[in-house]
Design an enzyme around this catalytic site. Sequence first.
Site, PDB file in Angstrom:
ATOM      1  N   TYR A  33       0.070  -2.796 -19.414  1.00  0.00           N
ATOM      2  CA  TYR A  33      -1.140  -3.533 -19.757  1.00  0.00           C
ATOM      3  C   TYR A  33      -1.478  -4.523 -18.652  1.00  0.00           C
ATOM      4  CZ  TYR A  33       1.501  -7.769 -21.138  1.00  0.00           C
ATOM      5  OH  TYR A  33       2.284  -8.893 -21.138  1.00  0.00           O
ATOM      6  N   LYS A 149       4.537  -4.381 -15.731  1.00  0.00           N
ATOM      7  CA  LYS A 149       3.922  -5.072 -16.874  1.00  0.00           C
ATOM      8  C   LYS A 149       3.804  -4.097 -18.045  1.00  0.00           C
ATOM      9  CE  LYS A 149       0.324  -8.518 -17.774  1.00  0.00           C
ATOM     10  NZ  LYS A 149       1.206  -9.560 -18.293  1.00  0.00           N
ATOM     11  N   GLU A 182      11.375 -16.976 -15.943  1.00  0.00           N
ATOM     12  CA  GLU A 182       9.934 -17.165 -16.178  1.00  0.00           C
ATOM     13  C   GLU A 182       9.721 -17.381 -17.667  1.00  0.00           C
ATOM     14  OE1 GLU A 182       7.556 -13.615 -15.471  1.00  0.00           O
ATOM     15  OE2 GLU A 182       9.207 -12.337 -16.119  1.00  0.00           O
ATOM     16  N   LEU A 207       7.882 -11.009 -13.547  1.00  0.00           N
ATOM     17  CA  LEU A 207       6.573 -10.424 -13.290  1.00  0.00           C
ATOM     18  C   LEU A 207       5.935 -11.153 -12.100  1.00  0.00           C
ATOM     19  CD1 LEU A 207       4.511  -8.352 -14.537  1.00  0.00           C
ATOM     20  CD2 LEU A 207       3.344 -10.365 -15.429  1.00  0.00           C
TER      21      LEU A 207
END
Length: 287
Positions: A33, A149, A182, A207
């Site tokens: 996505y 992702k 993250e 990411l």
Amino acid sequence: MSRVAYVNGRFLPHAQASVHIEDRGYQLADGVYEVWAVFGGRLADAEGHFARLERSLGELRIALPMSPKALKLVLRETIRRNLVKNGLVYLQVTRGVAPRDHAFPARPVRPSIVITAKPVDMAAAEAKAAKGIGVVTTPETRWARCDIKTVALLPNVLAKQAARENGAGEAWFVDDLGLVTEGASSNAWIVDADGVLRTRDLNANILRGVTRKSLMELIARDGLQVSERPFSVEEAKQAREAFITGAGSLVTPVVCIDGAPVGDGAPGPVAKRLRASYLSEASNRAA
Ligand code: PDD
């Protein structure tokens, strides 16, 4: 106003938009996505998100079911039909529909594509940023390919729920060495005790945030010192400031970590300034 979704070539009323029960995204999280912020009806950091989408798809050997040019038109049309001025566009591409089997379908199937758009109340978002958010920390339990992702987000879901249950706005994953990787849906930053901006390097299992990249350019232009050096939870608690970046959060100050205040417990000047400059720069460049 009724919302409209794009599903496999058709614009449908949001409430009636659906995918097949054997879509591999639904059964196996076999898909990717992207999320774009929308400013003034246009895509923020448009190219960065397209480039990452193509990379994620390439890593999973899923073909984009239309040309990049056509996709851009459909994204814009989805924004237009939903009358979104400021908000978010969500795009999902899965390997497609096939009888359930872990390996790729023996006969090639057409990837599925879904696009939705929704408005964001910018006044409310600004009010939230002006207050700052809390984060909670949680052990890093994700797979080793967080650079892709994918829609496989269960650890992120659980982390975000833990944040919510603790009155926090985000969760930070912490690796075996006690270093922050993250957030559940954002990249993590601090302004350390020496005034240096720190965020995890891209060789780590994170990411490659598009907002992170754009902000790096702004930081360089501002002449601020930045270092892609990992930081521990303890360093973050002792930092002058902390903040997160992402298409949803843009640049949002973090004011406490696991209940301990960061700095004086209020949004810091660097984070506030960077939010304002990111917003103005990204709106100007939105396409
Ligand atoms: N999330 N890290 C993770 C795990 C993310 O899910 C995201 C974005 C980011 C920030 O990336 P970017 O700056 O390119 O948005 C970092 C989106 C917004 C989401 O899941 O809704």
